[in-house]
Structure formats: structure tokens, C-alpha cells
Design a protein around this motif. Sequence first.
Motif, PDB file in Angstrom:
ATOM      1  N   LYS A  37      38.188 -15.178 -25.663  1.00 47.33           N
ATOM      2  CA  LYS A  37      39.260 -15.428 -24.804  1.00 47.33           C
ATOM      3  C   LYS A  37      40.714 -14.544 -25.410  1.00 47.33           C
ATOM      4  O   LYS A  37      40.723 -14.765 -26.779  1.00 47.33           O
ATOM      5  CB  LYS A  37      39.751 -16.620 -24.600  1.00 47.33           C
ATOM      6  CG  LYS A  37      38.699 -17.616 -23.764  1.00 47.33           C
ATOM      7  CD  LYS A  37      39.009 -19.022 -23.447  1.00 47.33           C
ATOM      8  CE  LYS A  37      37.992 -19.821 -22.854  1.00 47.33           C
ATOM      9  NZ  LYS A  37      38.615 -20.999 -22.409  1.00 47.33           N
ATOM     10  N   LYS A  38      41.472 -14.116 -24.726  1.00 43.80           N
ATOM     11  CA  LYS A  38      42.497 -13.371 -25.547  1.00 43.80           C
ATOM     12  C   LYS A  38      43.644 -14.684 -25.583  1.00 43.80           C
ATOM     13  O   LYS A  38      44.209 -15.146 -24.570  1.00 43.80           O
ATOM     14  CB  LYS A  38      43.185 -12.297 -24.571  1.00 43.80           C
ATOM     15  CG  LYS A  38      42.486 -11.217 -24.465  1.00 43.80           C
ATOM     16  CD  LYS A  38      42.969 -10.098 -23.514  1.00 43.80           C
ATOM     17  CE  LYS A  38      42.126  -8.904 -23.649  1.00 43.80           C
ATOM     18  NZ  LYS A  38      42.631  -7.608 -22.625  1.00 43.80           N
ATOM     19  N   GLU A  39      43.805 -14.867 -26.680  1.00 42.02           N
ATOM     20  CA  GLU A  39      44.723 -16.044 -27.097  1.00 42.02           C
ATOM     21  C   GLU A  39      46.098 -15.866 -27.765  1.00 42.02           C
ATOM     22  O   GLU A  39      46.757 -16.468 -28.551  1.00 42.02           O
ATOM     23  CB  GLU A  39      43.943 -17.050 -27.973  1.00 42.02           C
ATOM     24  CG  GLU A  39      42.838 -17.549 -27.136  1.00 42.02           C
ATOM     25  CD  GLU A  39      41.998 -18.812 -28.097  1.00 42.02           C
ATOM     26  OE1 GLU A  39      42.434 -18.756 -29.358  1.00 42.02           O
ATOM     27  OE2 GLU A  39      41.472 -19.691 -27.667  1.00 42.02           O
ATOM     28  N   GLY A  81      38.088 -11.665 -15.150  1.00 36.75           N
ATOM     29  CA  GLY A  81      39.571 -11.013 -15.209  1.00 36.75           C
ATOM     30  C   GLY A  81      39.903 -10.456 -16.545  1.00 36.75           C
ATOM     31  O   GLY A  81      39.366  -9.683 -16.976  1.00 36.75           O
ATOM     32  N   ARG A  82      40.951 -10.363 -17.048  1.00 35.05           N
ATOM     33  CA  ARG A  82      41.521  -9.777 -18.141  1.00 35.05           C
ATOM     34  C   ARG A  82      41.598 -10.833 -19.439  1.00 35.05           C
ATOM     35  O   ARG A  82      41.627 -10.192 -20.335  1.00 35.05           O
ATOM     36  CB  ARG A  82      42.886  -9.181 -18.056  1.00 35.05           C
ATOM     37  CG  ARG A  82      42.963  -8.251 -16.781  1.00 35.05           C
ATOM     38  CD  ARG A  82      44.519  -7.617 -16.864  1.00 35.05           C
ATOM     39  NE  ARG A  82      44.654  -6.551 -15.892  1.00 35.05           N
ATOM     40  CZ  ARG A  82      45.800  -5.917 -15.346  1.00 35.05           C
ATOM     41  NH1 ARG A  82      46.922  -6.266 -16.265  1.00 35.05           N
ATOM     42  NH2 ARG A  82      45.761  -5.019 -14.540  1.00 35.05           N
ATOM     43  N   SER A  83      41.115 -12.093 -19.264  1.00 34.08           N
ATOM     44  CA  SER A  83      41.410 -12.754 -20.521  1.00 34.08           C
ATOM     45  C   SER A  83      40.270 -13.340 -21.066  1.00 34.08           C
ATOM     46  O   SER A  83      40.011 -13.855 -21.850  1.00 34.08           O
ATOM     47  CB  SER A  83      42.267 -13.857 -19.766  1.00 34.08           C
ATOM     48  OG  SER A  83      41.671 -14.797 -19.006  1.00 34.08           O
ATOM     49  N   LYS A  84      39.223 -13.057 -20.284  1.00 34.39           N
ATOM     50  CA  LYS A  84      37.934 -13.672 -20.720  1.00 34.39           C
ATOM     51  C   LYS A  84      36.604 -12.629 -20.650  1.00 34.39           C
ATOM     52  O   LYS A  84      36.415 -11.988 -19.881  1.00 34.39           O
ATOM     53  CB  LYS A  84      37.532 -14.997 -19.753  1.00 34.39           C
ATOM     54  CG  LYS A  84      36.566 -16.019 -20.791  1.00 34.39           C
ATOM     55  CD  LYS A  84      36.398 -17.107 -19.614  1.00 34.39           C
ATOM     56  CE  LYS A  84      35.751 -18.429 -20.126  1.00 34.39           C
ATOM     57  NZ  LYS A  84      35.764 -19.730 -19.482  1.00 34.39           N
ATOM     58  N   THR A  85      35.923 -12.662 -21.821  1.00 36.99           N
ATOM     59  CA  THR A  85      34.737 -11.559 -22.041  1.00 36.99           C
ATOM     60  C   THR A  85      33.648 -12.528 -22.320  1.00 36.99           C
ATOM     61  O   THR A  85      33.598 -13.221 -23.435  1.00 36.99           O
ATOM     62  CB  THR A  85      35.150 -10.474 -22.850  1.00 36.99           C
ATOM     63  OG1 THR A  85      36.350  -9.845 -22.638  1.00 36.99           O
ATOM     64  CG2 THR A  85      34.031  -9.575 -22.893  1.00 36.99           C
ATOM     65  N   PHE A  86      32.384 -12.020 -21.683  1.00 37.43           N
ATOM     66  CA  PHE A  86      31.065 -12.897 -21.968  1.00 37.43           C
ATOM     67  C   PHE A  86      30.262 -11.532 -22.468  1.00 37.43           C
ATOM     68  O   PHE A  86      29.804 -10.763 -22.018  1.00 37.43           O
ATOM     69  CB  PHE A  86      30.373 -13.337 -20.748  1.00 37.43           C
ATOM     70  CG  PHE A  86      31.167 -14.414 -20.417  1.00 37.43           C
ATOM     71  CD1 PHE A  86      30.823 -15.853 -20.374  1.00 37.43           C
ATOM     72  CD2 PHE A  86      32.052 -14.222 -19.592  1.00 37.43           C
ATOM     73  CE1 PHE A  86      31.557 -17.009 -20.005  1.00 37.43           C
ATOM     74  CE2 PHE A  86      33.164 -15.235 -18.869  1.00 37.43           C
ATOM     75  CZ  PHE A  86      32.575 -16.577 -19.007  1.00 37.43           C
TER      76      PHE A  86
END
Length: 838
Positions: free
Chosen positions: A158-160, A359-364
Amino acid sequence: MICKKIYPFLTKLYIGLCLLCFCGTLHAQSISGYVFNDQKEAIPFANIYIQQLQSGTAADGDGYFFLNLDKGDYDIVISAIGYESFSIPIIVGDDQLKQDYILKSSSVELDEIVVKASKRDPAYAIIQNAIDHKKKYLSQIQSSRSQVYLKATEVISKKERVKREQAAKAKSNKSEEEVPIDPFEAAEKAKQKLANSLNLLEMQVTLNYQYPKKYKEERTAYKKYGSKDGLFIPRFGESDFNFYRNLVDMKGIAEVPLISPISRTAILVYKFKLESSLEEEGQIVHKIKVTPRKIGNSTFRGYLYINDQSWNINRLDLSVYRGALKLYDAFSLKQDYQKINDTLWIPTRQELTYETKQGRSKTFKGNTLLRYSDFELDYPFPPRFFGNEVSVITKEAFERDTSYWQELRPEALSLDQQKVVSYRDSIEAIHNSKEYLDSVQTEYNKITFLDLIWDGVGFRNNAKKRNVFIGPIPSMIDFEIVGGFRIGPYASYFRRYENGRRLFTNANVNIGIKNRDLQGSTYASFRYNPHRLADVAAWGDRSFESINSYDAFLNQLRSSNYIVSDKIGLRHRIEVFNGFYISLEGERSDRSSIENYDRNSFVEGFLEQGDPYLFEGYQAFITDLRISYTPGQKFMTEPTRKVILGSPYPTFSLTHRKAWDGFLSSDIDFDFLEFEMDQDLILGVFGNSKYTIKAGTFVNTKDLRFIDLKRFRQSDPILYSNPLHSFQSLDTSLVASDWFFEVHHIHHFNGALINNIPFVKKLRIRAVAGGGFLWVKESDYRHAEVFLGIERTFKLGARRRLRIGTYGVFAESNHTKPKPDFKISLDLIDTWKKNWDF
């Protein structure tokens, strides 16, 4: 204008001077020359390889080569397609070394040499050789048994940045003395965060293979950490990554099979470029760049490594075009081959890398690694070893301990993976303890205000694996077309047994606000044999029942489509042998008109209701006997269940519906027969088709009432319905008491048409076509329609997909004029089957 002319000249002059200086410096330490054949003809693009440097160069189109070398002794290897390679020592001193080389022709036929000696990139000749030899390598292994270690990992990132900035700001507003730090708590939170962001699955498989496409896997060890929903776990035979085949089947990954870079049509589909030719452990390996001639759903891109002279695959590194993928945003594949004996190269390592964004905030980000070992070639399998059971996993596979996995792993876990395994093992031990389970059960069984108004109330017994659920307060409010709102509770009970058996029951009771009538239902099902998919179910119900429950959506909103039904029923279904099912159902019902009910509801303000169906109440006892058979049905066997995987053949079904006069006071008497055949067809790069064929008739109509007639769904305006069971432009609700025949078909081109239209393919839309035909004997009604449309898939989350389609429909019948129509559809993908409804 002057500047524009001077600038290129100065640039070229500058480059030329640099090259001149550079060449002058190395003038005395170089080797150059030409490569000829034994006819003194230049050999274009010959390979010049320096063994000591593990590098080299390629001659140009005229056979000329040039190499800069330091002083010293070297062994130079000269090779070219269609010629015998040879090695010769050279000494590079102070003077420039000029030397021509002559290669002898190999056993390749003369006409083939002429083609390969053209000005084309030599990669094409290498690929052609690989194509010519692939049949040998495809059938080289007739049978084998091997061990496969599988490790699948998913990292959720996640982009934190925003969170970190807020935390840093909050920390800067307080002194260190005001912010107590517990190092143990911080470490525990870090472990928990890592565990929540990494999923891991390990598996050991004994893989059995027999040429050409028979696979059977025996899963002997299985361990899961976290969720496996986002992990790609291949089933051998379904996902057969064999690049010696013309088409590489990637079921569950891509919409269609992909064309291998060494398929018979590869040179028409791909562009190839020879990047380098290097010696690796005594073997010359050609690295070839693979690029699709046009972006499409059935192609790869990347690198293919081919062994010289033997022309087999050494390794590969390929990726799939994003538009071809079903659930992933990116997917790539690596394969490493190893030499087993003098002529046999077998894949020993395979790595699949995939990615999905939410979306733009989470990558699997996922990775599946397979390591093959302990090959037993020409393994003598007993007769009938390979059948429809393609995979089996035993109970012992789930009981392997930590020491087993430590000894088994051919590649060590990463540091993060080790931390997750250690942390989750310790957590699992705690979570499986009786004290922890009892505490969770006690907490779950507490009744809170949120449970009452949103989640519902649950009571769990972990020891007996049973759960009772009572619906929340909002679920007590229901709406019926007849009479409007109703109020009443809902409850369910579920129990799972150790052997895979399961019991499910539910019940509800409600009262109508307008009619003050009491209704309700109860249902119970018990799967008593999971490996034969054997179920028994019983139900009782008093409700308003639709005469045609599959009619058009607007017709379902009309009270004239309903009656009152009191019924009890019993059903049994079992798989007699693989793919052969028998289902027997009996239902006794009392049927009456709704004429004495207040039918008004707010729906009347939007849609004309019509008069209710008037008839004298009667009793009915009807049985349904259904027999279906799917030849070649593939399946997996697990300790407590059987998992159906589908079949390449059609499913054949026969249904006999019987109304029994006099039995249980039944007043009706009829017999109805229906035959059905349906199938999914995968047509390679041309897409996939689905069809359904039905035919039937009443063979006895001694007392056949209106409610029991065979019915055909009227089409909805605008909305596109499932084309395998309905028509898109049938403007009336037809009935039949005699023979009928209907056909439905839909074909998804999966890019086969769109990919040929420049620019349009970038929109990632797909073409679809199909049609249907209906004939009803008694009304002499014939209806035919065809449709053509486009569909586009949209992401709803990491693994959820929505397909939206628009279709043009053209229909005609012997009772209506030809007419066009327009439809739209919405379809959610089945994440378990990784497929669509139609």
C-alpha cells in the motif's frame, strides 16, 4: 535555417572525430576479417566468440567482423547457421591482426542454406530450425514421473506516504519523553503487519505424465499461510506451459490459448532479433528477442534462448499482453531447461510472476515458483492409471511439520517469508488451542447493538463446528409484489462434519401488513456423501409464487403473474459414476388464486398490473426425474470432497416431469419429456463458443393446467439476458403443450476480430456474436434472431471484474415483421471458476 543545417553537420563531425581517436588508440590491438564458406562466398551474420572473455560479436551482412582486444592469447570460436563450428587459438600483439575464416557446410540441405544466407536477421533461421525440430522434442518423453515443489507468494503493498507524513508531523509535536516507546509492542506490530501483507503457499507434488497430454498429480504435502485467493496454483494439464506445442494453454490466466514463438506460424506472428550468441558450459546459446508483429491477445513478448545445433529451448523469459489477461494486470513466465542426458533437455525450473492493482493505492504482486526433480523417464504406469481424476490430495498432505518443509525446499525462503512462516506457525498454534477458540467463541456469541441492526446475531460452537444465525432487524422487512411489505424474522443453522458432510437449514415466517396473512418457509439440505456429491433436501413453503419464475423482469413485477401456493417437497441427487447424475424430486402443493387478496403496492404507480389469474383451487403432486451425463468429466479428489473441473465434451440431460392423478389427493395428470445438450467449446485463438439445444413435448395431457404449461421467457426491453437460456427479441411469453425446439449460441472472439483493426484494439473491447431459434408446434410459431456486440471488462477490485456489453439484435418470426433491437448487459466474473456466466 542556417543553424538547422550546421547543427547536424557539427554533430556528425564530433562523433567522427571521437571514433577516429578511439580507433587510433586501439589500432594495434584488434582483429578483423571476413567469414566465408567453402565456395568463397561471404557468410552474413556469422558468430565470432572469444572463450576467455565469454563474449563476442557478429559479422555484418557481408561477412565482415571487427573486434577490439587487449594483448594476449585467445581461443576464438566461429559459427554460423548451417555450417560446422570450429575453434582456433590467436595471439593479439602490437599489430592489427587481419584474418579470414572459412566454414564448412554442415549436413543441412543446400536450399535451406540459401534461405539462411539471406540478409534477414539470423534469428529467423534459428527459429526455423527450432520449429523443424520441435516435433522431436515434443514427443521425446513418452512417460515420466517427477517431483515438483511449488511455492506461491503474494505481497500486498500500500502507498502509505500520507500516513507516514501524518505520523511524522504528530511525532514532531511531542517530545521524546511524552511518547513512551515499547520495543516489544513495536516489534509485534511489525510482525503482524508483515504477516497481513504476505500470503504464502507451499506444495509438494508427484507429477505423472504420459504423451501427449495425460497428467495426474498427487499432492503429497500442502501448507498455506494466509489467503490463497490471489495466488496462481496451476493444475497440470489445464495450464500446460509446453512451448513445443503450437498453442500454449493458459486457462484461468488468458482469455485464449497463446501462440508459441516456435509454433508453425510463429514467423508470421512474431518478429525475431538475435541479441547475442554465447557459450554456456560448452554449449552455444542464441538469445533471441521475441516481439509480436501486432499487439494481440494471443501473443508473447520477451526472450527465447535456443541451443545451437540441437535447436531446442534452453530457457525463456516471456510476458503476456495485458489485454489478454482475465484477472491480472501483468503476467510473465520464465522457464529453465536442464540437460538430463546426451539429447534430452527438460524444464527443471519455472517461475510465474503476476500483478494486480486495486486503484492507485494497493498493489498485489504474486510469484509462483515450480522446481522439478527426481525424473523417472519411461515410467511403467499400470493400465487405466490416467483417467478423469487429474489430481488427488490426501489428508496426510495437510499434516506435514516444519522440519519436513525445511528439508524439502530446493530454494530457501526469503527473510520476509521466513518471518511470516515463523510468526504464523506460532499464531496458528495459539489459534488452534482450546483456550483461544473458547475465548473467540465467547466473544462471537455476545449480542451487540451493531449485531441487531446490521450484522445479525450468531451463536457458534467450535467443537461441533456448528453455527446458528438470526438475521438483523432490517432483514425482517421484506417486499412482495402482491400486497407490498411484509414483516418477519429469518434464522439459519449450519454444521460441518470432519468427513466433509454438511447440514444446512433455514426458516422464516412473516405477516403481510395489508392482508394480515401469515406465510413462511423452511428448507433443509444434507450432503451425506461429499465424494459422490450426494444430497438430500426437504422443504415446506406457503407464499405467493410466480407462474413463470423465469419470465421477463417487468412481468415479474405484475401481480397477475402470481398465485398462492402451499407446498412440501423432497429431493435426492447423487453421482452414480463419474459424470453421470440422477436427481429425483417430488413436491405436493395446494394452488389457489390471489383474487381475495389486496394486491395493491407502490409498484402499481409505475406499471400496469392486470387482473389476477382466476381458477378453482386444486392439489398437485409432481415428480421430476432428471438424468444427466457428461463424458470425460475431469475432477480433483480432496480428503473431504470432490471438485469438478469440467469436460471437453457436451453434457446430455433428460428430464421426465410427471403429475400423479389421485396420489396424495392430486387432481392433475400429465407427462412431460425434455432433452437438453449444452457445451463450452474452446476454439484456440479464434475464441470460445457456448451453445444449448433443447427439445421436448408433453406425451400425456389428460389433465394439464395452465400453470404447468411449458413456458418461454419474454425478452426484457434494453436489458440483455443470458443468451444460453433466453431470447433477446421475443416480444411475447409463449407457452407449449406439444413439441418445441430451441437453440441458443454465443461466441466470444476474444480479440480475434478487433486485433485486426488499427487503434481500436487499444480500447480493449471484444467482439461477440450469436443467435437463437425457437419453434413451437401448437402455435406454429417460429422465431429466429442474431446479435452482434462489443464487450469491455472493468476492474471492480483486485480480483473482481465487471463485463459490460452492448449488442445489436435482429429478429424475425412468422408472426412478426423483421425488426432491429438494442441491448446492454452486465456480468460479474465467477472468481472461483475464473469464468463468466455466458
